[in-house]
Design a protein around this motif. Structure first.
Motif, PDB file in Angstrom:
ATOM      1  N   GLU A   1       0.831  -1.206   0.000  1.00  0.00           N
ATOM      2  CA  GLU A   1       0.000   0.000   0.000  1.00  0.00           C
ATOM      3  C   GLU A   1       0.862   1.252   0.000  1.00  0.00           C
ATOM      4  O   GLU A   1       0.601   2.224   0.709  1.00  0.00           O
ATOM      5  CB  GLU A   1      -0.969   0.010   1.193  1.00  0.00           C
ATOM      6  CG  GLU A   1      -2.001  -1.109   1.146  1.00  0.00           C
ATOM      7  CD  GLU A   1      -3.044  -0.973   2.239  1.00  0.00           C
ATOM      8  OE1 GLU A   1      -2.799  -0.257   3.223  1.00  0.00           O
ATOM      9  OE2 GLU A   1      -4.110  -1.586   2.099  1.00  0.00           O
ATOM     10  N   ARG A   2       1.902   1.221  -0.830  1.00  0.00           N
ATOM     11  CA  ARG A   2       2.825   2.343  -0.914  1.00  0.00           C
ATOM     12  C   ARG A   2       2.894   2.953  -2.314  1.00  0.00           C
ATOM     13  O   ARG A   2       3.619   3.907  -2.532  1.00  0.00           O
ATOM     14  CB  ARG A   2       4.237   1.907  -0.507  1.00  0.00           C
ATOM     15  CG  ARG A   2       4.357   1.385   0.920  1.00  0.00           C
ATOM     16  CD  ARG A   2       4.148   2.493   1.938  1.00  0.00           C
ATOM     17  NE  ARG A   2       4.471   2.040   3.277  1.00  0.00           N
ATOM     18  CZ  ARG A   2       3.601   1.520   4.130  1.00  0.00           C
ATOM     19  NH1 ARG A   2       2.328   1.406   3.773  1.00  0.00           N
ATOM     20  NH2 ARG A   2       3.977   1.131   5.327  1.00  0.00           N
ATOM     21  N   GLY A   3       2.158   2.383  -3.277  1.00  0.00           N
ATOM     22  CA  GLY A   3       2.221   2.881  -4.638  1.00  0.00           C
ATOM     23  C   GLY A   3       0.908   3.471  -5.088  1.00  0.00           C
ATOM     24  O   GLY A   3      -0.150   2.857  -4.919  1.00  0.00           O
ATOM     25  N   PHE A   4       0.956   4.654  -5.689  1.00  0.00           N
ATOM     26  CA  PHE A   4      -0.257   5.367  -6.073  1.00  0.00           C
ATOM     27  C   PHE A   4      -0.054   6.099  -7.396  1.00  0.00           C
ATOM     28  O   PHE A   4       1.066   6.443  -7.759  1.00  0.00           O
ATOM     29  CB  PHE A   4      -0.672   6.358  -4.980  1.00  0.00           C
ATOM     30  CG  PHE A   4      -0.798   5.694  -3.644  1.00  0.00           C
ATOM     31  CD1 PHE A   4      -1.973   5.047  -3.287  1.00  0.00           C
ATOM     32  CD2 PHE A   4       0.271   5.662  -2.763  1.00  0.00           C
ATOM     33  CE1 PHE A   4      -2.072   4.396  -2.075  1.00  0.00           C
ATOM     34  CE2 PHE A   4       0.176   5.010  -1.547  1.00  0.00           C
ATOM     35  CZ  PHE A   4      -1.003   4.380  -1.203  1.00  0.00           C
ATOM     36  N   PHE A   5      -1.150   6.311  -8.097  1.00  0.00           N
ATOM     37  CA  PHE A   5      -1.096   6.955  -9.404  1.00  0.00           C
ATOM     38  C   PHE A   5      -2.183   8.014  -9.493  1.00  0.00           C
ATOM     39  O   PHE A   5      -3.344   7.751  -9.160  1.00  0.00           O
ATOM     40  CB  PHE A   5      -1.291   5.912 -10.515  1.00  0.00           C
ATOM     41  CG  PHE A   5      -1.119   6.462 -11.905  1.00  0.00           C
ATOM     42  CD1 PHE A   5      -2.203   6.919 -12.634  1.00  0.00           C
ATOM     43  CD2 PHE A   5       0.143   6.527 -12.479  1.00  0.00           C
ATOM     44  CE1 PHE A   5      -2.040   7.428 -13.909  1.00  0.00           C
ATOM     45  CE2 PHE A   5       0.318   7.029 -13.753  1.00  0.00           C
ATOM     46  CZ  PHE A   5      -0.778   7.480 -14.476  1.00  0.00           C
ATOM     47  N   TRP A   6      -1.792   9.212  -9.926  1.00  0.00           N
ATOM     48  CA  TRP A   6      -2.759  10.291 -10.125  1.00  0.00           C
ATOM     49  C   TRP A   6      -2.882  10.557 -11.620  1.00  0.00           C
ATOM     50  O   TRP A   6      -1.881  10.729 -12.308  1.00  0.00           O
ATOM     51  CB  TRP A   6      -2.322  11.562  -9.404  1.00  0.00           C
ATOM     52  CG  TRP A   6      -3.269  12.709  -9.627  1.00  0.00           C
ATOM     53  CD1 TRP A   6      -3.166  13.712 -10.545  1.00  0.00           C
ATOM     54  CD2 TRP A   6      -4.491  12.945  -8.937  1.00  0.00           C
ATOM     55  NE1 TRP A   6      -4.243  14.562 -10.466  1.00  0.00           N
ATOM     56  CE2 TRP A   6      -5.073  14.108  -9.486  1.00  0.00           C
ATOM     57  CE3 TRP A   6      -5.143  12.273  -7.901  1.00  0.00           C
ATOM     58  CZ2 TRP A   6      -6.284  14.623  -9.027  1.00  0.00           C
ATOM     59  CZ3 TRP A   6      -6.362  12.794  -7.448  1.00  0.00           C
ATOM     60  CH2 TRP A   6      -6.908  13.961  -8.005  1.00  0.00           C
ATOM     61  N   ASP A   7      -4.115  10.609 -12.103  1.00  0.00           N
ATOM     62  CA  ASP A   7      -4.379  10.806 -13.522  1.00  0.00           C
ATOM     63  C   ASP A   7      -4.211  12.268 -13.887  1.00  0.00           C
ATOM     64  O   ASP A   7      -5.006  13.124 -13.472  1.00  0.00           O
ATOM     65  CB  ASP A   7      -5.803  10.332 -13.842  1.00  0.00           C
ATOM     66  CG  ASP A   7      -6.107  10.334 -15.333  1.00  0.00           C
ATOM     67  OD1 ASP A   7      -7.260  10.027 -15.679  1.00  0.00           O
ATOM     68  OD2 ASP A   7      -5.208  10.653 -16.143  1.00  0.00           O
ATOM     69  N   LEU A   8      -3.196  12.561 -14.683  1.00  0.00           N
ATOM     70  CA  LEU A   8      -2.920  13.939 -15.096  1.00  0.00           C
ATOM     71  C   LEU A   8      -4.076  14.515 -15.898  1.00  0.00           C
ATOM     72  O   LEU A   8      -4.292  15.729 -15.901  1.00  0.00           O
ATOM     73  CB  LEU A   8      -1.632  13.961 -15.921  1.00  0.00           C
ATOM     74  CG  LEU A   8      -1.017  15.316 -16.250  1.00  0.00           C
ATOM     75  CD1 LEU A   8      -0.614  16.058 -14.984  1.00  0.00           C
ATOM     76  CD2 LEU A   8       0.206  15.135 -17.156  1.00  0.00           C
ATOM     77  N   CYS A   9      -4.826  13.642 -16.569  1.00  0.00           N
ATOM     78  CA  CYS A   9      -5.957  14.115 -17.370  1.00  0.00           C
ATOM     79  C   CYS A   9      -7.034  14.764 -16.508  1.00  0.00           C
ATOM     80  O   CYS A   9      -7.835  15.561 -16.996  1.00  0.00           O
ATOM     81  CB  CYS A   9      -6.564  12.956 -18.157  1.00  0.00           C
ATOM     82  SG  CYS A   9      -5.424  12.159 -19.313  1.00  0.00           S
ATOM     83  N   GLU A  10      -7.080  14.400 -15.227  1.00  0.00           N
ATOM     84  CA  GLU A  10      -8.060  14.982 -14.319  1.00  0.00           C
ATOM     85  C   GLU A  10      -7.672  16.383 -13.876  1.00  0.00           C
ATOM     86  O   GLU A  10      -8.484  17.115 -13.303  1.00  0.00           O
ATOM     87  CB  GLU A  10      -8.205  14.101 -13.072  1.00  0.00           C
ATOM     88  CG  GLU A  10      -8.748  12.710 -13.336  1.00  0.00           C
ATOM     89  CD  GLU A  10     -10.214  12.733 -13.720  1.00  0.00           C
ATOM     90  OE1 GLU A  10     -10.954  13.597 -13.205  1.00  0.00           O
ATOM     91  OE2 GLU A  10     -10.614  11.875 -14.525  1.00  0.00           O
ATOM     92  N   GLY A  11      -6.394  16.776 -14.104  1.00  0.00           N
ATOM     93  CA  GLY A  11      -5.934  18.079 -13.638  1.00  0.00           C
ATOM     94  C   GLY A  11      -5.695  18.064 -12.139  1.00  0.00           C
ATOM     95  O   GLY A  11      -5.456  17.032 -11.528  1.00  0.00           O
ATOM     96  N   ARG A  12      -5.726  19.243 -11.533  1.00  0.00           N
ATOM     97  CA  ARG A  12      -5.627  19.421 -10.085  1.00  0.00           C
ATOM     98  C   ARG A  12      -4.473  18.629  -9.475  1.00  0.00           C
ATOM     99  O   ARG A  12      -4.651  17.744  -8.639  1.00  0.00           O
ATOM    100  CB  ARG A  12      -6.952  19.057  -9.410  1.00  0.00           C
ATOM    101  CG  ARG A  12      -8.104  19.965  -9.821  1.00  0.00           C
ATOM    102  CD  ARG A  12      -9.360  19.705  -9.011  1.00  0.00           C
ATOM    103  NE  ARG A  12      -9.152  20.004  -7.609  1.00  0.00           N
ATOM    104  CZ  ARG A  12      -9.217  21.224  -7.063  1.00  0.00           C
ATOM    105  NH1 ARG A  12      -9.432  22.267  -7.828  1.00  0.00           N
ATOM    106  NH2 ARG A  12      -9.021  21.383  -5.782  1.00  0.00           N
ATOM    107  N   LEU A  13      -3.266  18.981  -9.904  1.00  0.00           N
ATOM    108  CA  LEU A  13      -2.076  18.336  -9.352  1.00  0.00           C
ATOM    109  C   LEU A  13      -2.014  18.468  -7.840  1.00  0.00           C
ATOM    110  O   LEU A  13      -1.484  17.590  -7.152  1.00  0.00           O
ATOM    111  CB  LEU A  13      -0.812  18.966  -9.960  1.00  0.00           C
ATOM    112  CG  LEU A  13      -0.460  18.550 -11.390  1.00  0.00           C
ATOM    113  CD1 LEU A  13       0.707  19.387 -11.887  1.00  0.00           C
ATOM    114  CD2 LEU A  13      -0.127  17.088 -11.450  1.00  0.00           C
TER     115      LEU A  13
END
Length: 334
Positions: free
Chosen positions: A299-311
């Motif tokens: 539970e240490r790896g995560f991904f944020w979708d750049l297409c969603e914006g809001r860095l």
């Protein structure tokens, strides 16, 4: 490189955002806290499409898929709700070392503007507000691993004048947000990459920065044995290791710097699919997602979708994972 980014004015009142962030943190004690309640501040929205980690994002959810939590709390059903203070048998962490690697290609203009003006400064303040944390240090580099030296300057200035006197920022600085803003003006004037996609290796650059000769050269002294390591890789294309390496190999190189995968938090920020998003065009970042997946067993790896914006949501939501990792942190002997 990604082409023709769609221009978008990125505007936000930083003071108002920080106020909302602080409001979301009220009532939390130690690393982790009681499950949050009330409105979800800056959630990925009804589709839950932005941030994924140990569980899928739910409607109006927090980082781990719970509902109704704030950006730092775990709502009902969240996997990390109610962590509380350091548990028996765990020393917990008082120090955090953060490494950011940012793709510095021309198509990243909008992302860098957001990082410089809003995201990095607010993230620095949010780290300072974590109870139980004594200090943090943060380093920034571009996505070319040659060289993988941490940057002490921005593209538009000769010197960021870090008060630490080192090529990294320290939370003891009286101008930590200003230092973050300077470093976010990514410098890559010394890069030895050709620019033909080999300058888009943020994870490879992070791994190299933590290894000899860079870890024993200009970057020497950055990593602390008693600190949680947080790595953040940002690109609008995909990780393209040169020479080619499988995701697990990059995972293993980063973990080797800490000796235990539980002492590392990984956040990848890229396109979940090809899109014209809030920051212009982005390509599908399959390799970056696969690297994040190699860290999910702990539970240490995560991904944020750049297409969603809001860095800013991607980084501040990662604080939930950081808080959880802090409660389980145990220094690995040399």
């Amino acid at each position: 490189m990604a082409r023709c980014p769609k221009e978008k004015e990125y505007s936000m009142d930083l003071r108002a955002w920080c106020a909302a962030l602080c409001a979301g943190m009220m009532g939390l004690a130690g690393c982790g806290g009681d499950p949050g309640s009330g409105q979800d501040i800056g959630s990925p929205g009804a589709s839950g499409g932005g941030f994924t980690g140990g569980g899928a994002s739910g409607q109006g959810g927090d980082t781990f898929g719970g509902q109704g939590g704030g950006i730092l709390g775990a709502g009902v059903g969240g996997a990390n709700g109610g962590i509380g203070s350091h548990g028996e048998g765990s020393t917990g962490c008082e120090h955090i070392d953060v490494v950011f690697a940012v793709d510095n290609s021309r198509s990243m203009h909008e992302e860098k503007e957001a990082l410089r003006g809003i995201v990095f400064p607010a993230f620095a303040q949010a780290l300072l507000d974590i109870e139980g944390l004594t200090d943090f240090r943060a380093a920034v580099l571009d996505a070319c691993p040659l060289p993988a030296n941490f940057h002490a300057r921005g593209a538009s200035t000769e010197d960021c004048s870090f008060q630490s006197g080192k090529p990294w920022m320290d939370s003891s600085s009286t101008d930590i947000t200003g230092e973050f803003g300077c470093a976010a003006d990514i410098y890559s004037g010394d890069a030895q990459c050709s620019g033909e996609d080999d300058d888009e290796q943020p994870v490879s650059a992070i791994a190299a920065s933590l290894e000899a000769p860079f870890s024993t050269g200009d970057n020497a002294g950055f990593l602390r044995q008693d600190a949680l390591l947080v790595v953040v890789a940002i690109t609008d294309e995909d990780e393209q290791p040169v020479p080619s390496q499988p995701p697990q190999a990059l995972h293993d190189r980063i973990v080797a710097a800490k000796g235990d995968a539980r002492n590392v938090v990984f956040l990848g920020i890229g396109g979940r699919s090809a899109c014209e998003g809030a920051y212009g065009s982005a390509e599908q970042a399959n390799t970056l997602q696969a690297i994040a997946d190699t860290f999910t067993a702990d539970e240490r790896g995560f991904f944020w979708d750049l297409c969603e914006g809001r860095l800013e949501d991607g980084l501040t939501n990662a604080l939930t994972a950081i808080r959880g990792a802090c409660t389980e942190f145990v220094p690995v002997p040399n």
